[in-house]
Motif scaffolding. Sequence first.
Motif, PDB file in Angstrom:
ATOM      1  N   GLY A 138      26.566 -34.181 -17.506  1.00 62.73           N
ATOM      2  CA  GLY A 138      25.871 -35.154 -17.177  1.00 62.73           C
ATOM      3  C   GLY A 138      26.058 -35.712 -15.613  1.00 62.73           C
ATOM      4  O   GLY A 138      25.014 -36.092 -15.078  1.00 62.73           O
TER       5      GLY A 138
ATOM      6  N   SER B 215      23.323 -30.683 -26.290  1.00 67.96           N
ATOM      7  CA  SER B 215      23.783 -32.122 -26.077  1.00 67.96           C
ATOM      8  C   SER B 215      23.347 -32.921 -24.842  1.00 67.96           C
ATOM      9  O   SER B 215      23.129 -33.901 -24.851  1.00 67.96           O
TER      10      SER B 215
ATOM     11  N   ARG C 120      20.716 -36.528 -23.978  1.00 63.36           N
ATOM     12  CA  ARG C 120      20.987 -37.851 -23.350  1.00 63.36           C
ATOM     13  C   ARG C 120      19.988 -38.184 -22.378  1.00 63.36           C
ATOM     14  O   ARG C 120      19.227 -37.570 -21.441  1.00 63.36           O
TER      15      ARG C 120
ATOM     16  N   ARG D 206      14.299 -37.599 -21.039  1.00 62.72           N
ATOM     17  CA  ARG D 206      15.209 -36.399 -21.142  1.00 62.72           C
ATOM     18  C   ARG D 206      14.988 -35.216 -20.441  1.00 62.72           C
ATOM     19  O   ARG D 206      14.184 -34.891 -19.837  1.00 62.72           O
TER      20      ARG D 206
ATOM     21  N   VAL E 272      25.821 -43.318 -25.232  1.00 63.52           N
ATOM     22  CA  VAL E 272      24.811 -42.241 -24.544  1.00 63.52           C
ATOM     23  C   VAL E 272      25.702 -41.023 -23.804  1.00 63.52           C
ATOM     24  O   VAL E 272      25.415 -40.723 -22.764  1.00 63.52           O
ATOM     25  N   LYS E 273      26.948 -40.758 -24.307  1.00 64.20           N
ATOM     26  CA  LYS E 273      27.678 -39.761 -23.645  1.00 64.20           C
ATOM     27  C   LYS E 273      27.386 -38.471 -24.514  1.00 64.20           C
ATOM     28  O   LYS E 273      26.425 -38.308 -24.861  1.00 64.20           O
ATOM     29  N   GLU E 274      28.252 -37.179 -24.455  1.00 65.14           N
ATOM     30  CA  GLU E 274      27.885 -35.864 -24.695  1.00 65.14           C
ATOM     31  C   GLU E 274      27.393 -36.294 -26.064  1.00 65.14           C
ATOM     32  O   GLU E 274      26.736 -35.420 -26.650  1.00 65.14           O
TER      33      GLU E 274
ATOM     34  N   ASP F 223      27.286 -39.307 -29.415  1.00 72.07           N
ATOM     35  CA  ASP F 223      27.398 -40.933 -29.483  1.00 72.07           C
ATOM     36  C   ASP F 223      29.018 -41.328 -30.023  1.00 72.07           C
ATOM     37  O   ASP F 223      29.176 -40.821 -30.995  1.00 72.07           O
TER      38      ASP F 223
END
Length: 441
Positions: A100, A124, A128, A151, A351-353, A355
Amino acid sequence: MTHANPRPLTLSARGPLRGAIAVPGDKSISHRAIMFSALAVGESRIEGLLEGEDVLATAAAMRAMGASVERGDDGVWRVHGVGVGGLLQPEGALDMGNSGTSTRLLMGLVAAHAITVTFTGDASLSSRPMGRVIEPLSTMGAEITASPGGRLPLMVRGRTPAIPIAYTLPVASAQVKSAVLLAGLNTPGITRVIEPVPTRDHSERMLRGFGAELTVEDSPEGKVISITGEAELQPQDIVVPGDPSSAGFWMVAASIVPDSDVTIRNVCMNPTRTGLLTALRMMGADITELARREVGGEDVADLRVRHAPLRAITVPPELAPSMIDEYPILFVAAALAEGTTVARGAHELRVKESDRIATMAAALSAAGVVLEEHDDGLSITGTGGAPLPGGARIASKLDHRIAMSMAVAGLVAASPVTIDDVSPVATSYPDFFATLDALSE
């Protein structure tokens, strides 16, 4: 980078962890070292670069846009940059894998260049949302077409000249801040980011080191970071300090595994990154700073961590920005503490790699931990130092920090803990399990 072949691993309780180790180079600094070197004119040298998949994705992207980025046999990376404004049109889509940070920061760079770039990623990363970066970059004039929900895959058509803006961060996010500042590098005039809550400041420190005209001032609304566009960056020699997020796994492991004594060398002690250290000390952890020094504009120290009984705390919400990536391993520390730890104020974990709130809640519950899930964190009732029940199969959800955190939990479980897939660990810490074995000898 899509981890098509899951690699399950079972971990059992083992004896004390002892020894001195070095953790990989800081991931945030490594990403930025590659990017900024690629925007300078001339050769930059980078020592200690994190050679995980996320950073290698950044290196590949900068190569695709014209920079020379190569690793020497001596382990030093040499980057010949194209200059601010000199990024070239890549021949194909940029595969960001699981990163990200790469995606959001590179979106900022592309937004102010006259090129069109498609960003793709693994399952993944593609789940996000990127809307928080799309909004300010669109205001600066970039045309961004994203998949539903903002996304990946998405396409950025940069604008030259872009429009300077003053942007107040709606959430505490160093990635969004950095994306806007990087767009501002090639934008005429002054681009400003107003930061109501401080976040990690590696971009500001390093941009100044490369010669950008950047100021940071306090205001009633928060910190105001201003960058003057059409910058000329000068090549640098960079030494990347050890990643405090990676060090966090060993800080917790040594704290909860009886009789452990571990020294972690060369850890970045940037004050925007030391939230976990602060929280663990509040819990009673025995962590001593040794040989504090400055390396490449960043505070660095060796950390000696010895086993100590931990007690529950209410984690101050203001610590969240300085330890957002370390919440999963903090949850493991809380599971071994005496009493109920309340760790909230971390909406960003959703909202990382993965939840990370839901994923860690499920994983710890499966291992026998008593907890309550909140929208912004967890309340965890610890064992007071007694082993976790364990005996669980854990879903890592393609998240490297979940996998490593639950590996640490497995070290203090009465029955073995199996993690369904530890292959994502390679994104940030390829030698994690080898280091664990070395400390256990």
